[in-house]
Design a protein around this motif. Structure first.
Motif, mmCIF file in Angstrom:
data_model
loop_
_atom_site.group_PDB
_atom_site.id
_atom_site.type_symbol
_atom_site.label_atom_id
_atom_site.label_comp_id
_atom_site.label_asym_id
_atom_site.label_seq_id
_atom_site.Cartn_x
_atom_site.Cartn_y
_atom_site.Cartn_z
ATOM 1 N N VAL A 112 0.838 -1.204 0.000
ATOM 2 C CA VAL A 112 0.000 0.000 0.000
ATOM 3 C C VAL A 112 0.872 1.254 0.000
ATOM 4 O O VAL A 112 0.565 2.245 -0.686
ATOM 5 C CB VAL A 112 -0.976 -0.025 1.187
ATOM 6 N N GLN A 115 1.992 1.664 -3.584
ATOM 7 C CA GLN A 115 0.910 2.152 -4.438
ATOM 8 C C GLN A 115 0.699 3.653 -4.243
ATOM 9 O O GLN A 115 0.525 4.404 -5.214
ATOM 10 C CB GLN A 115 -0.385 1.400 -4.114
ATOM 11 N N TRP A 163 -8.631 1.668 2.031
ATOM 12 C CA TRP A 163 -7.664 1.659 0.927
ATOM 13 C C TRP A 163 -8.014 2.729 -0.098
ATOM 14 O O TRP A 163 -7.139 3.488 -0.539
ATOM 15 C CB TRP A 163 -7.645 0.271 0.282
#
Length: 413
Positions: A112, A115, A163
């Motif tokens: 994460v 990203q 997210w």
């Protein structure tokens, strides 16, 4: 009203990033000017741009900026998808998330973080480009989160929400003031168990994106020229508004196409005309972006058959009947189009708590009770909106939507 197309390069498809040729891209973009479009949506391939968790290739980012600049020179604004993710039945995920490095792409802290860094890099590089519209977190990234994906990264709705918020916040910080959003495929609206929910789509990001594909059972059940098939995109636009807290939240029909054999090639132009007409009869539509610009080169192997012929142009840049239909619709809109009147009658949608996972949202899917009722009402000439059961008593919200009459599913004969 904005009209655009999802850009599929004629040479190499999205593998063109490996052999980036700006002259080829310019020729592709030049062919699109005949349609009167004002924007394109483009797709960096995530593994090519971030092949290692801590390496975002500067040259790849420079090529993306060059593409955006080339589009801007032709009067085309550009929306950029980040995490590709899933495209035309192929998954493009970096090696550092799979096999020996298998990690959940939605919850693993290192993944994460990477990203977030990747989306930040793309948005930062484009932040000063006047023709940059904003980022879409990724193309239907939600398909990685559950069935029918063969190797899903399973999560809960609350994890999906966290997210999405983190990815969108990264884009906002890197390129403030642009339209950053996320896009799910229709499981978010139709699948009771899907962790990405209608509320996520309708409340997070700058606008709501819907992707309308009638190969999802609609064309099979109702036929290629059935009222439900031709209205599927409009239905998704109206359905999405039921979860929006802001009654004026814009909706982007970000993908819609005429997939063969569900829509026969000789019927593609008629389907295109009907789909556009019904979508343009919806209020609050930011824009319509057709999938896709050019056919996939048949020298490329292993695509599902329907993917090869979805373009508005052939692979050698000849306009197809569907492309002519889009060009005519764009021209007619600019000559005399206007925002349609608000929909005064709404069908009541009861899928449980509209604020969470909408545990019975399958009634909205093709063949479901709500879907069937909405289509019956629409086929009678009524222009139905959709309101959740929890809002039926909210006079202010209904008034803001323009709704003055609500009808239950049971009352639809």
């Amino acid at each position: 009203m904005r009209f655009g197309v999802n850009y599929t390069p004629t040479r190499g498809w999205f593998h063109h990033w490996l052999d980036f040729d700006l002259d080829d891209i310019r020729a592709d973009l030049d062919s699109l000017t005949a349609l009167g479009l004002d924007h394109i949506r483009v797709f960096p391939l995530w593994p090519l741009f971030q092949p290692n968790r801590t390496l975002i290739r500067p040259r790849a980012v420079e090529q993306l900026v060059a593409l955006v600049d080339a589009a801007g020179e032709r009067g085309l604004d550009v929306s950029v998808d980040g995490l590709q993710g899933h495209l035309s039945s192929f998954d493009f995920v970096p090696s550092w998330t799979t096999t020996w490095h298998r990690r959940n792409m939605f919850t693993d802290p290192a993944v994460v973080d990477a990203q977030e860094a990747y989306l930040t890099a793309l948005a930062s590089a484009l932040a000063d480009r006047p023709h940059f519209l904003g980022m879409t977190v990724g193309n239907e990234v939600d398909q990685f989160s559950g069935d029918p994906h063969p190797d899903p990264d399973r999560i809960r709705p609350d994890q999906a929400g966290r997210w999405l918020r983190r990815m969108l916040d990264a884009c906002d910080r890197a390129a403030p003031g642009r339209a950053h959003l996320h896009a799910s495929y229709d499981a978010a609206w139709y699948d009771d168990t899907h962790p990405f929910t209608p509320a996520h789509s309708a409340r997070l990001g700058a606008m709501t994106a819907v992707h309308s594909w009638v190969f999802n059972g609609t064309a099979q059940r109702y036929g290629p020229t059935g009222a439900a098939t031709e209205r599927h995109a409009a239905y998704l636009i109206e359905l999405s508004k039921a979860w929006a807290e802001d009654p004026d939240r814009p909706v982007w029909l970000q993908e819609v196409g005429a997939p063969a054999p569900h829509i026969a090639p000789e019927g593609a132009a008629a389907f295109t005309r009907a789909t556009l007409a019904h979508a343009l009869d919806c209020t609050g539509v930011w824009g319509i972006t057709w999938w896709c610009s050019h056919d996939v080169d048949r020298a490329l192997a292993d695509f599902p058959e329907l993917e090869y012929g979805l373009g508005l142009f052939t692979n050698d840049r000849r306009i197809k009947p569907a492309g002519e239909a889009v060009a005519r619709a764009v021209r007619e809109w600019h000559e005399g189009g206007r925002e349609p009147e608000r929909r005064r009658t709404a069908l009541v949608l009861d899928v449980g708590d509209a604020g969470d996972a909408a545990a019975s949202r399958s009634v909205c899917a093709p063949g479901g009770a709500f879907f069937e009722a909405w289509m019956r009402v629409a086929a009678r000439g009524v222009r139905p909106a959709v309101v959740p059961a929890s809002r039926v008593g909210d006079v202010g919200w209904l008034a803001a939507r323009g709704v003055d009459s609500v009808v239950s599913v049971d009352a639809v004969g």
